[in-house]
Each structure stands twice: as structure tokens, then as C-alpha cells.
Design a protein around this motif. Structure first.
Motif, PDB file in Angstrom:
ATOM      1  N   ILE A  94       0.831  -1.201   0.000  1.00  0.00           N
ATOM      2  CA  ILE A  94       0.000   0.000   0.000  1.00  0.00           C
ATOM      3  C   ILE A  94       0.872   1.262   0.000  1.00  0.00           C
ATOM      4  CG2 ILE A  94      -1.683   1.333   1.338  1.00  0.00           C
ATOM      5  CD1 ILE A  94      -2.781  -1.363   2.359  1.00  0.00           C
ATOM      6  N   ALA A  95       1.883   1.287   0.852  1.00  0.00           N
ATOM      7  CA  ALA A  95       2.670   2.506   1.033  1.00  0.00           C
ATOM      8  C   ALA A  95       3.677   2.740  -0.090  1.00  0.00           C
ATOM      9  CB  ALA A  95       3.400   2.456   2.369  1.00  0.00           C
ATOM     10  N   ARG A  96       4.244   1.665  -0.651  1.00  0.00           N
ATOM     11  CA  ARG A  96       5.344   1.833  -1.592  1.00  0.00           C
ATOM     12  C   ARG A  96       4.978   1.482  -3.036  1.00  0.00           C
ATOM     13  NH1 ARG A  96      10.669   1.661   0.603  1.00  0.00           N
ATOM     14  NH2 ARG A  96      11.319   0.464  -1.230  1.00  0.00           N
ATOM     15  N   ASP A  97       4.163   0.431  -3.201  1.00  0.00           N
ATOM     16  CA  ASP A  97       3.886  -0.046  -4.558  1.00  0.00           C
ATOM     17  C   ASP A  97       2.717   0.668  -5.228  1.00  0.00           C
ATOM     18  OD1 ASP A  97       5.953  -1.845  -4.325  1.00  0.00           O
ATOM     19  OD2 ASP A  97       4.666  -3.510  -3.694  1.00  0.00           O
ATOM     20  N   TYR A  98       1.698   1.020  -4.452  1.00  0.00           N
ATOM     21  CA  TYR A  98       0.527   1.647  -5.066  1.00  0.00           C
ATOM     22  C   TYR A  98       0.876   2.860  -5.939  1.00  0.00           C
ATOM     23  CZ  TYR A  98      -3.155  -1.082  -2.687  1.00  0.00           C
ATOM     24  OH  TYR A  98      -4.020  -2.075  -2.266  1.00  0.00           O
ATOM     25  N   PRO A  99       1.692   3.808  -5.461  1.00  0.00           N
ATOM     26  CA  PRO A  99       1.970   4.975  -6.307  1.00  0.00           C
ATOM     27  C   PRO A  99       2.582   4.607  -7.659  1.00  0.00           C
ATOM     28  CG  PRO A  99       2.607   5.429  -4.045  1.00  0.00           C
ATOM     29  CD  PRO A  99       2.286   3.968  -4.114  1.00  0.00           C
ATOM     30  N   HIS A 100       3.390   3.549  -7.712  1.00  0.00           N
ATOM     31  CA  HIS A 100       4.042   3.151  -8.957  1.00  0.00           C
ATOM     32  C   HIS A 100       3.067   2.514  -9.947  1.00  0.00           C
ATOM     33  CE1 HIS A 100       7.913   4.183  -7.331  1.00  0.00           C
ATOM     34  NE2 HIS A 100       7.747   3.367  -6.319  1.00  0.00           N
ATOM     35  N   MET A 101       1.900   2.120  -9.455  1.00  0.00           N
ATOM     36  CA  MET A 101       0.909   1.522 -10.348  1.00  0.00           C
ATOM     37  C   MET A 101       0.224   2.558 -11.228  1.00  0.00           C
ATOM     38  SD  MET A 101      -0.964  -1.235  -7.841  1.00  0.00           S
ATOM     39  CE  MET A 101      -0.028  -2.380  -6.819  1.00  0.00           C
ATOM     40  N   PHE A 102       0.368   3.835 -10.869  1.00  0.00           N
ATOM     41  CA  PHE A 102      -0.420   4.872 -11.540  1.00  0.00           C
ATOM     42  C   PHE A 102       0.454   5.975 -12.136  1.00  0.00           C
ATOM     43  CE2 PHE A 102      -3.041   3.104  -8.052  1.00  0.00           C
ATOM     44  CZ  PHE A 102      -3.991   2.473  -8.839  1.00  0.00           C
TER      45      PHE A 102
END
Length: 261
Positions: A94-102
Motif C-alpha cells: 500500500i505505502a510503496r507499490d501503489y503509487p508506482h501503479m499509476f
């Protein structure tokens, strides 16, 4: 004139992200997490709409499914002061990977970054955010602690659980020779590379035996179930538990078993 009254500060509103493994295999970890948060003065809610964090899909290269799950999770967890997770693995997603998905969706990337900044692993949240320095718990026995890869490297969890475990009455903590080495689970790693995974689990169990501890603690259910299974297959009597079960004084029932609630 009467002195001006100052309104009391409301307790922080915390969303508990339960995680799949806690929900399906070890609900006690969820209850222990709620107890610790409430004892620390938090108002805890379990938002509807949360499911898997999407890590298995993301790690397997199924970006479309991971993004869909991430959007659902972001929407479910927005509006809270903090999001707390009893897993460094899911917390790190949630904290590290989510931003890279978008990368191609600025609005969703901003929402993911905002959520990530409010997301914490449970023990680090208690110590680093809420200032908890001790717990009113007891456990008479000797334990050792396994630092899960994600908790350690993604969420910065190392000293925090040891600091709180030091306050548990009757507990003696003995360090593993290689506490920071992976147990061999690694999510889909254990499926893709079973022989390597099995050797890593064997090494971890040997390190546990060398401490003489009757209890191995960690902050991630995947690691604990993997270790518990290997302990059982090698005939060890050592038990595996999530660290919050000890900290919440809820470690007196059955221990974690391989793939069983």
C-alpha cells in the motif's frame, strides 16, 4: 468570567486493514491489533470494501488486476487519519507499490501517495506515532524474533517490536543468528523456487533451534505460517505467533499452524 474551556482533542481515527491471511487463517491477530490500538487511545474502524491488497497480482505481473484492487482499496481507506496493517508485506504494498501503479494516472497517483503517507505497520505505529513505550502484558518463557523482509526493508521495522517485547513481564528474548535473512516464503517465491525456499526455511528453523527458544515471533503471517509448517515437519516443539498476540496479552491459546486457523 469562567476560564475558557478547551475542547478535548478527538482520538485519531484509524482504519484497520485486516489482510487476507489474518482474516482467513488467524483472526486473533486482528483482534489483538484492535486491542493494542484502542489501548493506545485510537478510535478503530474496519472499513467495508477492503479485500486483498493486490500484492500477489502485482508480483506476478498482472498489472491490470493489481491496479483494480488498488483503486478499490484506496477508495475504502480514504478519509482516515491513519491506516494500520498487521503486516509489513501488505503495508509495504500500500505505502510503496501503489503509487508506482499509476504513473499514467496523476489523480490516482496522488491519492495513492497520500494513502501511503498515512499507512503504518502496527508495531511501528504504536511506538513511532502513538508514543507507546510499554504494554501491560505477560508471557513466561523464551522467545526469538524473525525480521520479515518487507517489514524490515519496506516499513523500517526493527527496533520497535524489540522495545515493546522488553516490557512484557516474564519474557526473555534471544536473538537469532541471522534474524534479517528471509525465511523462504517470499509470497510467490516459494511456489516458483520451491527447492531454494525449502533450504531457506530449513536454515531458519535451525537458527531458531540454536536459540533454545520455545516461541518464534514475527510481524507477517506469511512468514509465520511458513516457519510453523517447517517446524512441524522437522518435529520441533517450538511455536510460532504474531508479535501482536504477545503484546496484547492474547498469546495463551493455540499457536499458529501450517495453513490452519
Amino acid at each position: 468570567m469562567p476560564p475558557e474551556q478547551i475542547a478535548p482533542t478527538p482520538p485519531p481515527r484509524v482504519a484497520l486493514f485486516v489482510t487476507c491471511l489474518v482474516d482467513l487463517f488467524r483472526p486473533t491477530v486482528g483482534f489483538a491489533t484492535v486491542k493494542l490500538l484502542e489501548d493506545a487511545g485510537c478510535h478503530v474502524e474496519v472499513p467495508d470494501g477492503q479485500t486483498c491488497c493486490g500484492q500477489p497480482a502485482w508480483n506476478s505481473g498482472d498489472r491490470a488486476t493489481a491496479e483494480r484492487i488498488a483503486k478499490q482499496t484506496i477508495a475504502a481507506l480514504e478519509g482516515y487519519d491513519y491506516v494500520v496493517v498487521p503486516s509489513g508485506s501488505c503495508g509495504g504494498t500500500i505505502a510503496r507499490d501503489y503509487p508506482h501503479m499509476f504513473d499514467d494516472e496523476p489523480d490516482w497517483r496522488a491519492r495513492a501517495q497520500a494513502l501511503g503517507a498515512r499507512t503504518h505497520e502496527i508495531v511501528s505505529f504504536l511506538t513511532d506515532v502513538m508514543g507507546v513505550t510499554s504494554v501491560p502484558a505477560s508471557y513466561v518463557g523464551t522467545a526469538t524474533y524473525h525480521d520479515s523482509c518487507s517489514s524490515l526493508r519496506h516499513m523500517g521495522v526493527k527496533a520497535q517490536p524489540r522495545a515493546l517485547l522488553a516490557s512484557v513481564e516474564g519474557l526473555t528474548l534471544k536473538e537469532l543468528a541471522e534474524s534479517e535473512v528471509c525465511c523462504g516464503f517470499g509470497g510467490t517465491f516459494c511456489v516458483k523456487y520451491p527447492d531454494i525456499s525449502n533450504r531457506m526455511a530449513s536454515d531458519k528453523v535451525a537458527d531458531i533451534a540454536a536459540t533454545g527458544a520455545e516461541l518464534v515471533l514475527a510481524g507477517d503471517m506469511g512468514c509465520l505460517m511458513n516457519i510453523a509448517g517447517k517446524l512441524k515437519r522437522t518435529g520441533s516443539t517450538a511455536q510460532a505467533r504474531h508479535v501482536v498476540e504477545v503484546l496484547a496479552d492474547m498469546a495463551h491459546g493455540p499457536a499458529i499452524a501450517e495453513g490452519k486457523p
